[in-house]
Scaffold this motif. Structure first.
Motif, PDB file in Angstrom:
ATOM      1  N   SER A 187      11.972  -7.040 -12.655  1.00 49.40           N
ATOM      2  CA  SER A 187      11.424  -8.180 -13.374  1.00 49.40           C
ATOM      3  C   SER A 187      10.518  -7.742 -14.520  1.00 49.40           C
ATOM      4  O   SER A 187       9.689  -6.842 -14.362  1.00 49.40           O
ATOM      5  CB  SER A 187      10.627  -9.071 -12.408  1.00 49.40           C
ATOM      6  OG  SER A 187      10.031 -10.153 -13.089  1.00 49.40           O
ATOM      7  N   ARG A 188      10.701  -8.331 -15.688  1.00 53.01           N
ATOM      8  CA  ARG A 188       9.916  -8.096 -16.898  1.00 53.01           C
ATOM      9  C   ARG A 188      10.078  -6.681 -17.449  1.00 53.01           C
ATOM     10  O   ARG A 188       9.294  -6.243 -18.297  1.00 53.01           O
ATOM     11  CB  ARG A 188       8.434  -8.404 -16.668  1.00 53.01           C
ATOM     12  CG  ARG A 188       8.172  -9.862 -16.311  1.00 53.01           C
ATOM     13  CD  ARG A 188       6.703 -10.185 -16.330  1.00 53.01           C
ATOM     14  NE  ARG A 188       5.949  -9.420 -15.333  1.00 53.01           N
ATOM     15  CZ  ARG A 188       4.642  -9.461 -15.195  1.00 53.01           C
ATOM     16  NH1 ARG A 188       3.915 -10.215 -16.001  1.00 53.01           N
ATOM     17  NH2 ARG A 188       4.052  -8.763 -14.258  1.00 53.01           N
ATOM     18  N   ASN A 189      11.091  -5.955 -16.992  1.00 53.55           N
ATOM     19  CA  ASN A 189      11.316  -4.595 -17.468  1.00 53.55           C
ATOM     20  C   ASN A 189      12.178  -4.631 -18.733  1.00 53.55           C
ATOM     21  O   ASN A 189      13.367  -4.338 -18.710  1.00 53.55           O
ATOM     22  CB  ASN A 189      11.991  -3.755 -16.376  1.00 53.55           C
ATOM     23  CG  ASN A 189      12.181  -2.312 -16.807  1.00 53.55           C
ATOM     24  OD1 ASN A 189      11.404  -1.782 -17.592  1.00 53.55           O
ATOM     25  ND2 ASN A 189      13.218  -1.675 -16.294  1.00 53.55           N
ATOM     26  N   LEU A 190      11.561  -5.002 -19.853  1.00 57.78           N
ATOM     27  CA  LEU A 190      12.259  -5.038 -21.128  1.00 57.78           C
ATOM     28  C   LEU A 190      12.321  -3.614 -21.676  1.00 57.78           C
ATOM     29  O   LEU A 190      11.339  -3.093 -22.207  1.00 57.78           O
ATOM     30  CB  LEU A 190      11.558  -5.971 -22.119  1.00 57.78           C
ATOM     31  CG  LEU A 190      11.822  -7.472 -21.937  1.00 57.78           C
ATOM     32  CD1 LEU A 190      11.133  -8.004 -20.677  1.00 57.78           C
ATOM     33  CD2 LEU A 190      11.319  -8.259 -23.141  1.00 57.78           C
ATOM     34  N   VAL A 191      13.463  -2.990 -21.515  1.00 54.79           N
ATOM     35  CA  VAL A 191      13.642  -1.572 -21.835  1.00 54.79           C
ATOM     36  C   VAL A 191      13.450  -1.327 -23.333  1.00 54.79           C
ATOM     37  O   VAL A 191      13.971  -2.074 -24.164  1.00 54.79           O
ATOM     38  CB  VAL A 191      15.037  -1.098 -21.395  1.00 54.79           C
ATOM     39  CG1 VAL A 191      15.256   0.363 -21.787  1.00 54.79           C
ATOM     40  CG2 VAL A 191      15.211  -1.279 -19.898  1.00 54.79           C
ATOM     41  N   THR A 192      12.695  -0.277 -23.679  1.00 55.41           N
ATOM     42  CA  THR A 192      12.547   0.120 -25.079  1.00 55.41           C
ATOM     43  C   THR A 192      13.229   1.455 -25.373  1.00 55.41           C
ATOM     44  O   THR A 192      13.682   1.678 -26.495  1.00 55.41           O
ATOM     45  CB  THR A 192      11.069   0.221 -25.474  1.00 55.41           C
ATOM     46  OG1 THR A 192      10.393   1.130 -24.590  1.00 55.41           O
ATOM     47  CG2 THR A 192      10.391  -1.150 -25.406  1.00 55.41           C
ATOM     48  N   LEU A 204      14.142   8.990 -17.645  1.00 57.67           N
ATOM     49  CA  LEU A 204      12.839   8.462 -18.026  1.00 57.67           C
ATOM     50  C   LEU A 204      13.045   7.190 -18.844  1.00 57.67           C
ATOM     51  O   LEU A 204      13.944   7.120 -19.687  1.00 57.67           O
ATOM     52  CB  LEU A 204      12.074   9.498 -18.839  1.00 57.67           C
ATOM     53  CG  LEU A 204      10.601   9.203 -19.109  1.00 57.67           C
ATOM     54  CD1 LEU A 204       9.786   9.299 -17.817  1.00 57.67           C
ATOM     55  CD2 LEU A 204      10.049  10.177 -20.152  1.00 57.67           C
ATOM     56  N   GLN A 205      12.189   6.193 -18.616  1.00 57.30           N
ATOM     57  CA  GLN A 205      12.356   4.902 -19.282  1.00 57.30           C
ATOM     58  C   GLN A 205      11.013   4.292 -19.669  1.00 57.30           C
ATOM     59  O   GLN A 205      10.059   4.308 -18.887  1.00 57.30           O
ATOM     60  CB  GLN A 205      13.104   3.933 -18.365  1.00 57.30           C
ATOM     61  CG  GLN A 205      13.346   2.554 -18.949  1.00 57.30           C
ATOM     62  CD  GLN A 205      12.764   1.437 -18.098  1.00 57.30           C
ATOM     63  OE1 GLN A 205      12.888   1.461 -16.879  1.00 57.30           O
ATOM     64  NE2 GLN A 205      12.119   0.469 -18.735  1.00 57.30           N
ATOM     65  N   THR A 206      10.928   3.764 -20.892  1.00 54.24           N
ATOM     66  CA  THR A 206       9.747   3.030 -21.334  1.00 54.24           C
ATOM     67  C   THR A 206      10.088   1.550 -21.448  1.00 54.24           C
ATOM     68  O   THR A 206      11.247   1.169 -21.589  1.00 54.24           O
ATOM     69  CB  THR A 206       9.241   3.549 -22.692  1.00 54.24           C
ATOM     70  OG1 THR A 206      10.338   3.619 -23.618  1.00 54.24           O
ATOM     71  CG2 THR A 206       8.610   4.912 -22.536  1.00 54.24           C
ATOM     72  N   SER A 207       9.044   0.715 -21.399  1.00 57.90           N
ATOM     73  CA  SER A 207       9.276  -0.722 -21.320  1.00 57.90           C
ATOM     74  C   SER A 207       8.186  -1.506 -22.036  1.00 57.90           C
ATOM     75  O   SER A 207       7.069  -1.017 -22.229  1.00 57.90           O
ATOM     76  CB  SER A 207       9.322  -1.163 -19.846  1.00 57.90           C
ATOM     77  OG  SER A 207       9.335  -2.567 -19.718  1.00 57.90           O
ATOM     78  N   GLN A 230      -2.166   0.402 -21.544  1.00 52.84           N
ATOM     79  CA  GLN A 230      -2.807  -0.770 -22.130  1.00 52.84           C
ATOM     80  C   GLN A 230      -1.927  -1.481 -23.151  1.00 52.84           C
ATOM     81  O   GLN A 230      -2.173  -2.629 -23.500  1.00 52.84           O
ATOM     82  CB  GLN A 230      -4.118  -0.359 -22.804  1.00 52.84           C
ATOM     83  CG  GLN A 230      -5.165   0.175 -21.853  1.00 52.84           C
ATOM     84  CD  GLN A 230      -5.589  -0.872 -20.835  1.00 52.84           C
ATOM     85  OE1 GLN A 230      -5.886  -2.018 -21.199  1.00 52.84           O
ATOM     86  NE2 GLN A 230      -5.617  -0.502 -19.558  1.00 52.84           N
ATOM     87  N   HIS A 231      -0.891  -0.779 -23.624  1.00 54.93           N
ATOM     88  CA  HIS A 231      -0.036  -1.338 -24.663  1.00 54.93           C
ATOM     89  C   HIS A 231       1.434  -1.087 -24.344  1.00 54.93           C
ATOM     90  O   HIS A 231       1.779  -0.261 -23.497  1.00 54.93           O
ATOM     91  CB  HIS A 231      -0.394  -0.725 -26.028  1.00 54.93           C
ATOM     92  CG  HIS A 231      -1.773  -1.036 -26.487  1.00 54.93           C
ATOM     93  ND1 HIS A 231      -2.861  -0.314 -26.062  1.00 54.93           N
ATOM     94  CD2 HIS A 231      -2.250  -1.997 -27.323  1.00 54.93           C
ATOM     95  CE1 HIS A 231      -3.952  -0.805 -26.618  1.00 54.93           C
ATOM     96  NE2 HIS A 231      -3.611  -1.828 -27.378  1.00 54.93           N
ATOM     97  N   ILE A 232       2.299  -1.812 -25.046  1.00 56.29           N
ATOM     98  CA  ILE A 232       3.749  -1.643 -24.895  1.00 56.29           C
ATOM     99  C   ILE A 232       4.125  -0.182 -25.147  1.00 56.29           C
ATOM    100  O   ILE A 232       3.671   0.436 -26.117  1.00 56.29           O
ATOM    101  CB  ILE A 232       4.499  -2.558 -25.884  1.00 56.29           C
ATOM    102  CG1 ILE A 232       4.346  -4.027 -25.483  1.00 56.29           C
ATOM    103  CG2 ILE A 232       5.981  -2.185 -25.977  1.00 56.29           C
ATOM    104  CD1 ILE A 232       4.875  -5.002 -26.518  1.00 56.29           C
ATOM    105  N   GLN A 233       4.956   0.363 -24.275  1.00 53.58           N
ATOM    106  CA  GLN A 233       5.455   1.720 -24.445  1.00 53.58           C
ATOM    107  C   GLN A 233       6.766   1.665 -25.229  1.00 53.58           C
ATOM    108  O   GLN A 233       7.731   1.042 -24.798  1.00 53.58           O
ATOM    109  CB  GLN A 233       5.652   2.385 -23.089  1.00 53.58           C
ATOM    110  CG  GLN A 233       4.362   2.525 -22.279  1.00 53.58           C
ATOM    111  CD  GLN A 233       3.332   3.380 -22.993  1.00 53.58           C
ATOM    112  OE1 GLN A 233       3.494   4.594 -23.137  1.00 53.58           O
ATOM    113  NE2 GLN A 233       2.259   2.748 -23.457  1.00 53.58           N
ATOM    114  N   VAL A 246       6.724  12.984 -23.189  1.00 53.57           N
ATOM    115  CA  VAL A 246       5.751  12.339 -24.061  1.00 53.57           C
ATOM    116  C   VAL A 246       6.212  10.904 -24.294  1.00 53.57           C
ATOM    117  O   VAL A 246       7.400  10.636 -24.453  1.00 53.57           O
ATOM    118  CB  VAL A 246       5.585  13.111 -25.399  1.00 53.57           C
ATOM    119  CG1 VAL A 246       6.888  13.181 -26.170  1.00 53.57           C
ATOM    120  CG2 VAL A 246       4.476  12.502 -26.245  1.00 53.57           C
ATOM    121  N   SER A 247       5.270   9.976 -24.256  1.00 48.22           N
ATOM    122  CA  SER A 247       5.555   8.567 -24.525  1.00 48.22           C
ATOM    123  C   SER A 247       4.599   8.081 -25.603  1.00 48.22           C
ATOM    124  O   SER A 247       3.564   8.702 -25.859  1.00 48.22           O
ATOM    125  CB  SER A 247       5.385   7.721 -23.258  1.00 48.22           C
ATOM    126  OG  SER A 247       4.031   7.748 -22.818  1.00 48.22           O
TER     127      SER A 247
END
Length: 326
Positions: A187-192, A204-207, A230-233, A246-247
């Motif tokens: 839920s709410r995992n909007l993949v970036t 590895l996944q950022t969201s 604290q912020h969108i990845q 690194v992200s």
């Protein structure tokens, strides 16, 4: 055209100026002459110096370029709003082949390195596989997402493809058959972004939910969740040895706008942060050791700057400023 001017900080023995062109095609020559100097609050003086001639190539795309990836040591593949993927030789500027099939903007490209094959993802919810050595038609199509595809990565053995989307899902595909083997939804995992760990089963996944997740491709289960940021990845990258990642994050006026180095081994702890951008950091990469005297990380930002950082100390080593040319 987007041009980048690079300056070494005073910590380095010599100041260097360089330019990079973000287009390919017919070779041209241009000259530009201008100078200025100003001081930043931290005391570092930035100087724009008189430039020399530089090489310029006519555009390979007719609209915004969204993504570029290396196919091998000579060839790059780019994609963008013109719905076209273009393979070109970055050394000569020659366009090798154009690939058309998507109905909307291309968002991601993943290459099977040192091969003739690559994948493209699009806002049309599709992923396509292309081969430089065959026709301009897609070799394989992967359809399963219900929204724009925003993550794309290939397994180290090139047998599997993992895709992610704003529909909160990750899909694992068999490259040979084009069939979906696994599906996972959070839920709410909007993949970036997605990145496969070299020589491992992990992805590895950022969201946009400010979370970085490590997935085990064997069953497509979350193996580890890093501390919520604290912020969108916005992006992630794994080191060649698979030991670190690194992200980077979104932000505004210096709030957020950082990159973070993580340990991917047993502790999986935060190692270092790289702060200095003033707007969203869009991407981050590990630089090859052959290109730097020390382990280094590069970040690009919406503040029109690319920064090079000492990976171990977090100190900024080089600043590249973009200039928009008419």
């Amino acid at each position: 055209m987007l041009l980048l001017r690079c300056h070494l900080k005073r910590a380095l023995p010599q100041k260097v100026s360089c330019r990079f062109c973000a287009v390919m095609g017919k070779l041209q020559s241009k000259f530009k002459h201008s100078t200025y100097k100003y001081s930043r609050p931290d005391g570092f003086i930035e100087e724009k110096i008189q430039t020399k001639a530089f090489q310029e190539y006519s555009p390979a795309h007719v609209d915004t370029v969204s993504v570029v990836a290396a196919l091998n040591s000579d060839l790059c593949v780019s994609g963008g709003k013109d719905k076209t993927a273009v393979a070109y030789n970055w050394r000569t500027g020659n366009v090798v082949k154009r690939f058309k099939g998507h109905e909307r903007e291309i968002t991601k490209i993943a290459c099977i390195y040192k091969s003739s094959q690559f994948f493209s993802a699009s806002r049309d919810k599709m992923v396509m596989m292309w081969d430089l050595q065959s026709s301009s038609q897609p070799r394989q199509q992967f359809s399963g997402h219900t929204m724009v595809v925003t993550g794309l990565t290939v397994s180290p053995d090139s047998s599997q493809l993992c895709t992610g989307s704003r529909d909160n899902t990750l899909l694992l595909w068999d490259v040979g058959t084009g069939q979906c083997a696994e599906r996972a939804s959070v839920s709410r995992n909007l993949v970036t972004h997605l990145c496969w760990v070299p020589r491992e089963h992990y992805i590895l996944q950022t969201s946009e939910d400010k979370t970085i997740r490590l997935w085990d491709s064997r069953g497509l289960q979350v193996a580890h969740t890093f501390p919520t940021q604290q912020h969108i990845q916005t992006y992630c990258e794994v080191s060649e040895d698979g030991h670190k990642c690194v992200s980077c994050s979104s932000g505004f006026e210096g709030e957020g706008c950082e990159a973070t180095l993580w340990d991917l081994r047993q502790t999986r702890s935060r190692i270092c942060e790289y702060r200095g951008h003033f707007q969203t950091v869009a991407s981050c990469i590990f630089l090859p050791r052959a290109l730097a005297s020390m382990p280094a990380i590069a970040t690009s930002s919406h503040d029109c700057k690319v920064k090079i950082w000492n990976q171990d100390t977090g100190e900024e080593q080089m600043l590249c400023k973009s200039e928009v040319q008419p």
